[in-house]
Design a protein around this motif. Sequence first.
Motif, PDB file in Angstrom:
ATOM      1  N   THR A 167       0.815  -1.218   0.000  1.00 15.75           N
ATOM      2  CA  THR A 167       0.000   0.000   0.000  1.00 15.75           C
ATOM      3  C   THR A 167       0.844   1.262   0.000  1.00 15.75           C
ATOM      4  O   THR A 167       0.491   2.261  -0.638  1.00 15.75           O
ATOM      5  N   TYR A 168       1.948   1.223   0.707  1.00 11.91           N
ATOM      6  CA  TYR A 168       2.763   2.426   0.867  1.00 11.91           C
ATOM      7  C   TYR A 168       3.909   2.512  -0.137  1.00 11.91           C
ATOM      8  O   TYR A 168       4.746   3.394  -0.047  1.00 11.91           O
ATOM      9  N   GLY A 169       3.979   1.565  -1.069  1.00 12.18           N
ATOM     10  CA  GLY A 169       5.026   1.606  -2.081  1.00 12.18           C
ATOM     11  C   GLY A 169       6.381   1.146  -1.601  1.00 12.18           C
ATOM     12  O   GLY A 169       7.386   1.317  -2.299  1.00 12.18           O
TER      13      GLY A 169
ATOM     14  N   CYS B 266      15.204  -0.798   6.462  1.00  9.99           N
ATOM     15  CA  CYS B 266      13.776  -0.491   6.312  1.00  9.99           C
ATOM     16  C   CYS B 266      13.310   0.442   7.416  1.00  9.99           C
ATOM     17  O   CYS B 266      13.666   0.265   8.588  1.00  9.99           O
ATOM     18  N   GLY B 267      12.496   1.426   7.025  1.00  8.73           N
ATOM     19  CA  GLY B 267      11.753   2.207   7.984  1.00  8.73           C
ATOM     20  C   GLY B 267      10.363   1.601   8.108  1.00  8.73           C
ATOM     21  O   GLY B 267      10.103   0.490   7.626  1.00  8.73           O
ATOM     22  N   ALA B 268       9.457   2.309   8.731  1.00 12.16           N
ATOM     23  CA  ALA B 268       8.112   1.770   8.928  1.00 12.16           C
ATOM     24  C   ALA B 268       7.413   1.488   7.611  1.00 12.16           C
ATOM     25  O   ALA B 268       6.849   0.404   7.408  1.00 12.16           O
ATOM     26  N   THR B 269       7.493   2.443   6.669  1.00 11.54           N
ATOM     27  CA  THR B 269       6.757   2.311   5.402  1.00 11.54           C
ATOM     28  C   THR B 269       7.635   2.625   4.193  1.00 11.54           C
ATOM     29  O   THR B 269       7.130   3.020   3.152  1.00 11.54           O
ATOM     30  N   PHE B 270       8.924   2.476   4.337  1.00 18.11           N
ATOM     31  CA  PHE B 270       9.829   2.760   3.228  1.00 18.11           C
ATOM     32  C   PHE B 270      11.048   1.850   3.324  1.00 18.11           C
ATOM     33  O   PHE B 270      11.284   1.177   4.335  1.00 18.11           O
TER      34      PHE B 270
ATOM     35  N   THR C 101       6.692   5.258   1.278  1.00 16.22           N
ATOM     36  CA  THR C 101       5.975   6.423   1.790  1.00 16.22           C
ATOM     37  C   THR C 101       6.814   7.109   2.852  1.00 16.22           C
ATOM     38  O   THR C 101       7.117   6.524   3.894  1.00 16.22           O
ATOM     39  N   LEU C 102       7.175   8.342   2.569  1.00 17.66           N
ATOM     40  CA  LEU C 102       7.993   9.126   3.473  1.00 17.66           C
ATOM     41  C   LEU C 102       7.109  10.205   4.093  1.00 17.66           C
ATOM     42  O   LEU C 102       6.613  11.074   3.380  1.00 17.66           O
ATOM     43  N   LYS C 103       6.918  10.171   5.383  1.00 16.05           N
ATOM     44  CA  LYS C 103       6.005  11.109   6.032  1.00 16.05           C
ATOM     45  C   LYS C 103       6.536  12.534   6.045  1.00 16.05           C
ATOM     46  O   LYS C 103       5.839  13.447   6.444  1.00 16.05           O
ATOM     47  N   TRP C 104       7.812  12.692   5.609  1.00 23.37           N
ATOM     48  CA  TRP C 104       8.384  14.025   5.586  1.00 23.37           C
ATOM     49  C   TRP C 104       8.567  14.549   4.161  1.00 23.37           C
ATOM     50  O   TRP C 104       9.064  15.628   3.942  1.00 23.37           O
ATOM     51  N   SER C 105       8.191  13.751   3.151  1.00 25.54           N
ATOM     52  CA  SER C 105       8.489  14.140   1.772  1.00 25.54           C
ATOM     53  C   SER C 105       7.499  13.483   0.828  1.00 25.54           C
ATOM     54  O   SER C 105       6.465  12.966   1.247  1.00 25.54           O
TER      55      SER C 105
END
Length: 675
Positions: free
Chosen positions: A80-82, A112-116, A131-135
């Motif tokens: 979902t988050y790519g 790995c981060g949470a969604t990237f 998915t980067l919550k800052w970009s």
Amino acid sequence: MLVKSLQELPELNESLKDVQKAKEEKVNMYYWGSKGNSITLEPTPFKGIFGLAIKQIACGNKHIAILTETGTVYTEGEGTYGALGLPHLKKDTTTLSLVPQLKNINIKEIACGATFTVALSDVGNVYIWGTLKWSSHFLLPCRVKSLERVFITKIACGGHHILALSKGGRVYSWGRNDWNQLGRDTTISSNAIPTKIKGLKLVESISCGALHSLAVTTMGKLFVWGNNVDERSSPIHPDAIIPTPADITINIGTGDSIKKAIAGPYNTWVLTKNSKIRRWGPFLDKRHMAKYVSLQDDNGKPIPIADIEVGNRHCLILTENGEVYSFGLSTYGQTGQGTTETVEEPKRIAMLTQRMTSISSRGDFCFCFSGIMKSLLGENLLSIFNSQSSFPDVVFHFKDNKKIYAHACILAARSSVFKNQLLDIKTKYPDKGLIDIEITTHPYELFIDMLKFIYSDRIDFSDIEKISPLSIEYEIPMLNAYVQLLRREISSVPDSTFHDDFVKALLPEDSTITKLFGNVSFILQEQHITTHKVFLVARFEYFKTMFEHGMIESQTNLIQLSGHGATTEAVHAMLQFLYSDKLDIDVNVALALIPLATQYHLSRCKSLCENIIEKEVDVESVAYVYQVSRFYGATRLQGFCLKIIQEDIVDVKKSESWKMLSEEEIREINLNNFN
């Protein structure tokens, strides 16, 4: 059913049979714990991906990235988050899939981060997707442009922030900054541009927790910053936030030097070189650890610790002898002890009977490896081992008419005994094409395993003890070191010299091995630069075709270099890459090597050259570099040059190299600049 779907393994009550079967089949990886909806209480065999051996696994919240030993990346999980990096796929998948954009890039590390997901190439470039919550969101891997001119050596990910360590020991951070986890004294909630952390120098390792970070310097100092609620970052700072890196080395009470430091999700861990472990921050609902953790054998002697890894509320310990211990919460089987009960003290995971060489954990998921990692050079050479079509010049004879075909240049570079034996024979019989050697005192199977190690620098640990007499007789230092490690005669193996052995033995102009056994030459004007067919055939498809399909060079053993302005330095650099898969050259030689790399379709060599050049390009040279990259199809370097020209067009136009551009080249630059 994310984890179990990876291998479609039997149910848990069959795990004992699986481990035995894995031992018989020489499976070298196991996993346990929870990822997704599946819980595995005990180590379960993981046989690899499509026949490829695994080097590293990294986990996000709901996705997995797997790095193979050949530098390719596979992903699986929630799309979902790519974070999977798969074209046109933004849905969940339980099938491991190759990340195609990285297929021709040799990746050496993933995180790995949470969604990237983040990947680091062997030439120091960083790629990111998800998915980067800052970009912005990136469905496919994108190179981090702002780090193009920085050689990155290590990466680390928190839930929503990233650290990157440069070759010069500086740390760059970007991502969310809610708790100052970026190490900058600022109130901004996020930063999308990697920025150097001020005052942090000579760093050799980095680690990210959920909301805090740390770094260890070459002097052994420990710096922490970010969230300090419940003293998860520092036991001596009362504040809930540490905004910039704070040196807490003298206060952690280790009494010796730091071997490894880890920022866990909610705590911080330190492993000392004296094999002691200390933790601060929440763990098993306790804030402080009253004593160090250490391991002892049945006789009360300390057990040397090689590594530690931590998850949400558990810790894994790898000993120098390859045993794995665990302790902590086991609600989801994350201790691998076959229970959901908390394991208060470190306990050996009895199911793991093989000698392990690596451990890893994220969240409530754990895995470990056994075996020696592969290298691209080793795999290339192993592919032509014992092949009559690979131009062998040595044949070993055994009873029952068994034979092994080998190459004098490889044997002599890796074993001093072979070197002396082969040089002696060649000196006495200079016209002898194929050297015959009778082997009467060693079994065929063990001898072939020893030779495979010489060709690849790796061997199955289950056979290594039997090869001990051979490693001593033929004086193979690395193989002997592995034998000593297995016997506990030494606590660690020295760094491999595999990639340097061939350069040192074969590249110098006065190399006796190359003078006597070299069988093909590059002709540069009137100069003959001699090398070895076996390396050309094993390493480069262009030359393999040349020598296997009756081209004129296969008959003359001469390769003419003309029409591309080749220099002696460039040819020697190409041979350096041939023998080691590495380049240690300056920017001028790299520029001279690009034409040869293009001519002979050496894409990886060309990429290494581009990376070296990118670090040195300035406004004075960028127009010339643009010319070279455009002419020889170095598209990445060409795009890099265009970016610099666009940013500094006024100063670039004042340079001497700008005056050398053709009208067509200037028109193309202006068109790109306008767009």
